[in-house]
Scaffold this motif. Sequence first.
Motif, mmCIF file in Angstrom:
data_model
loop_
_atom_site.group_PDB
_atom_site.id
_atom_site.type_symbol
_atom_site.label_atom_id
_atom_site.label_comp_id
_atom_site.label_asym_id
_atom_site.label_seq_id
_atom_site.Cartn_x
_atom_site.Cartn_y
_atom_site.Cartn_z
ATOM 1 N N MET A 1 0.843 -1.198 0.000
ATOM 2 C CA MET A 1 0.000 0.000 0.000
ATOM 3 C C MET A 1 0.878 1.247 0.000
ATOM 4 O O MET A 1 1.836 1.351 0.765
ATOM 5 N N ILE A 2 0.548 2.186 -0.854
ATOM 6 C CA ILE A 2 1.256 3.471 -0.927
ATOM 7 C C ILE A 2 0.323 4.551 -0.405
ATOM 8 O O ILE A 2 -0.810 4.700 -0.878
ATOM 9 N N ILE A 3 0.802 5.307 0.575
ATOM 10 C CA ILE A 3 0.034 6.409 1.156
ATOM 11 C C ILE A 3 0.802 7.711 0.940
ATOM 12 O O ILE A 3 2.001 7.788 1.213
ATOM 13 N N ALA A 4 0.100 8.715 0.442
ATOM 14 C CA ALA A 4 0.689 10.046 0.245
ATOM 15 C C ALA A 4 0.002 11.043 1.164
ATOM 16 O O ALA A 4 -1.210 10.960 1.388
ATOM 17 N N ALA A 5 0.776 11.973 1.703
ATOM 18 C CA ALA A 5 0.236 12.972 2.625
ATOM 19 C C ALA A 5 0.661 14.368 2.202
ATOM 20 O O ALA A 5 1.817 14.587 1.822
ATOM 21 N N VAL A 6 -0.280 15.302 2.305
ATOM 22 C CA VAL A 6 -0.031 16.710 1.995
ATOM 23 C C VAL A 6 -0.340 17.524 3.247
ATOM 24 O O VAL A 6 -1.506 17.633 3.648
ATOM 25 N N PRO A 7 0.665 18.086 3.924
ATOM 26 C CA PRO A 7 0.378 18.953 5.068
ATOM 27 C C PRO A 7 -0.113 20.316 4.579
ATOM 28 O O PRO A 7 0.414 20.853 3.608
ATOM 29 N N MET A 8 -1.116 20.848 5.231
ATOM 30 C CA MET A 8 -1.715 22.107 4.765
ATOM 31 C C MET A 8 -1.937 23.060 5.925
ATOM 32 O O MET A 8 -2.629 22.737 6.893
ATOM 33 N N LYS A 9 -1.345 24.254 5.828
ATOM 34 C CA LYS A 9 -1.545 25.284 6.841
ATOM 35 C C LYS A 9 -2.977 25.815 6.795
ATOM 36 O O LYS A 9 -3.691 25.653 5.810
ATOM 37 N N ASP A 10 -3.356 26.523 7.860
ATOM 38 C CA ASP A 10 -4.610 27.259 7.836
ATOM 39 C C ASP A 10 -4.544 28.286 6.705
ATOM 40 O O ASP A 10 -3.506 28.931 6.487
ATOM 41 N N LEU A 11 -5.626 28.466 5.984
ATOM 42 C CA LEU A 11 -5.618 29.356 4.825
ATOM 43 C C LEU A 11 -5.335 30.805 5.188
ATOM 44 O O LEU A 11 -4.754 31.545 4.391
ATOM 45 N N ASN A 12 -5.722 31.223 6.404
ATOM 46 C CA ASN A 12 -5.525 32.628 6.764
ATOM 47 C C ASN A 12 -4.070 32.974 7.087
ATOM 48 O O ASN A 12 -3.741 34.143 7.276
ATOM 49 N N VAL A 13 -3.197 31.961 7.121
ATOM 50 C CA VAL A 13 -1.776 32.243 7.338
ATOM 51 C C VAL A 13 -0.922 31.718 6.184
ATOM 52 O O VAL A 13 0.302 31.711 6.263
ATOM 53 N N ALA A 14 -1.576 31.307 5.113
ATOM 54 C CA ALA A 14 -0.844 30.729 3.991
ATOM 55 C C ALA A 14 -0.100 31.803 3.203
ATOM 56 O O ALA A 14 -0.581 32.916 3.021
ATOM 57 N N ARG A 92 1.140 2.720 11.150
ATOM 58 C CA ARG A 92 0.137 1.958 11.906
ATOM 59 C C ARG A 92 -0.763 1.156 10.968
ATOM 60 O O ARG A 92 -1.179 0.045 11.293
ATOM 61 N N ARG A 93 -1.032 1.712 9.798
ATOM 62 C CA ARG A 93 -1.915 1.038 8.842
ATOM 63 C C ARG A 93 -1.169 0.057 7.940
ATOM 64 O O ARG A 93 -1.768 -0.543 7.053
ATOM 65 N N GLY A 94 0.132 -0.072 8.134
ATOM 66 C CA GLY A 94 0.884 -1.065 7.382
ATOM 67 C C GLY A 94 1.247 -0.665 5.973
ATOM 68 O O GLY A 94 1.405 -1.523 5.092
ATOM 69 N N ALA A 95 1.403 0.634 5.718
ATOM 70 C CA ALA A 95 1.767 1.087 4.379
ATOM 71 C C ALA A 95 3.151 0.575 3.992
ATOM 72 O O ALA A 95 4.055 0.489 4.825
ATOM 73 N N ARG A 96 3.308 0.243 2.730
ATOM 74 C CA ARG A 96 4.609 -0.186 2.220
ATOM 75 C C ARG A 96 5.494 1.019 1.911
ATOM 76 O O ARG A 96 6.692 1.009 2.177
ATOM 77 N N VAL A 97 4.892 2.064 1.329
ATOM 78 C CA VAL A 97 5.615 3.287 0.976
ATOM 79 C C VAL A 97 4.816 4.476 1.486
ATOM 80 O O VAL A 97 3.585 4.524 1.343
ATOM 81 N N VAL A 139 9.378 13.582 -0.529
ATOM 82 C CA VAL A 139 10.035 12.499 0.200
ATOM 83 C C VAL A 139 9.235 11.225 -0.010
ATOM 84 O O VAL A 139 7.996 11.246 0.028
ATOM 85 N N ALA A 140 9.936 10.118 -0.204
ATOM 86 C CA ALA A 140 9.294 8.799 -0.190
ATOM 87 C C ALA A 140 10.121 7.886 0.692
ATOM 88 O O ALA A 140 11.352 7.826 0.561
ATOM 89 N N LEU A 141 9.442 7.198 1.604
ATOM 90 C CA LEU A 141 10.097 6.311 2.554
ATOM 91 C C LEU A 141 9.450 4.933 2.518
ATOM 92 O O LEU A 141 8.228 4.816 2.408
ATOM 93 N N ALA A 142 10.270 3.904 2.628
ATOM 94 C CA ALA A 142 9.765 2.536 2.718
ATOM 95 C C ALA A 142 10.625 1.787 3.732
ATOM 96 O O ALA A 142 11.790 1.524 3.458
ATOM 97 N N PRO A 143 10.080 1.510 4.938
ATOM 98 C CA PRO A 143 8.723 1.754 5.400
ATOM 99 C C PRO A 143 8.523 3.223 5.809
ATOM 100 O O PRO A 143 9.478 4.001 5.823
#
Length: 238
Positions: A1-14, A92-97, A139-143
């Motif tokens: 399983m590949i999981i991607a994450a995008v961190p996002m600031k509050d729009l009023n401080v972007a 925790r969810r067992g992602a491969r990447v 960045v990509a990490l495995a695990p």
Amino acid sequence: MIIAAVPMKDLNVAKQRLASALTLADRDQLARAMLRDVLRALGGAGFDRVWVVTREPAVEAIAHALGAEPLAEAENRGHTAAVALAQAEAARRGARVFLTVPGDVPRVTAGELRELAGAAADGMPAFVPSRSGLGTNGVALAPPDAMPLTFGEPSFERHLGTARAHNLSPRILTLPGLGLDIDTPEDLTALVAEPNTTETGALVARRLADAKDRACRSHAESLSGHPRSKPAPRPPLQ
């Protein structure tokens, strides 16, 4: 399983570093457009999960609309803490990447994202520097918990050092779309200087064209000697 994450600031401080070029309303619209462009690319990459780490309902709505899942944080503690939260949940969810990119790289493509994920598939971390070479735009990490990540310039060299300290051989990818993050007025110019079909590119091109038109009118009025009337308020980016 590949999981991607995008961190996002509050729009009023972007995008506060763009305050000299854009109004608060403009920066809000820019941040929304960039996030949508990034999520479209991630959606096209075919990953198993795409998360947006946020605490803001407006950002959650954008995520849902484009097939991503909000990963709620209790408070906006910054990029590093948001990514760490996603890393832990992916492990925790067992992602491969595990893959992470910021929400301000509107020219990233699905192909670049697949290349980044594939570069880490055999256990070695993969990194994409910003165009300046100082920041880390991908960045990509495995695990997912192979090493800690810390953002903020000069994070790129720091990440390479951290990887080696964990007996990992970092892979460096130069990806032009992912490498361009939008932080300064010069980045806005660079975005529209290169052919692209992104929502953000069209938005910024209109804004820069409007600014150029106003400057030309002002110059013409000064040459004619006619007093300038008070300019009408500029509408926010649409």
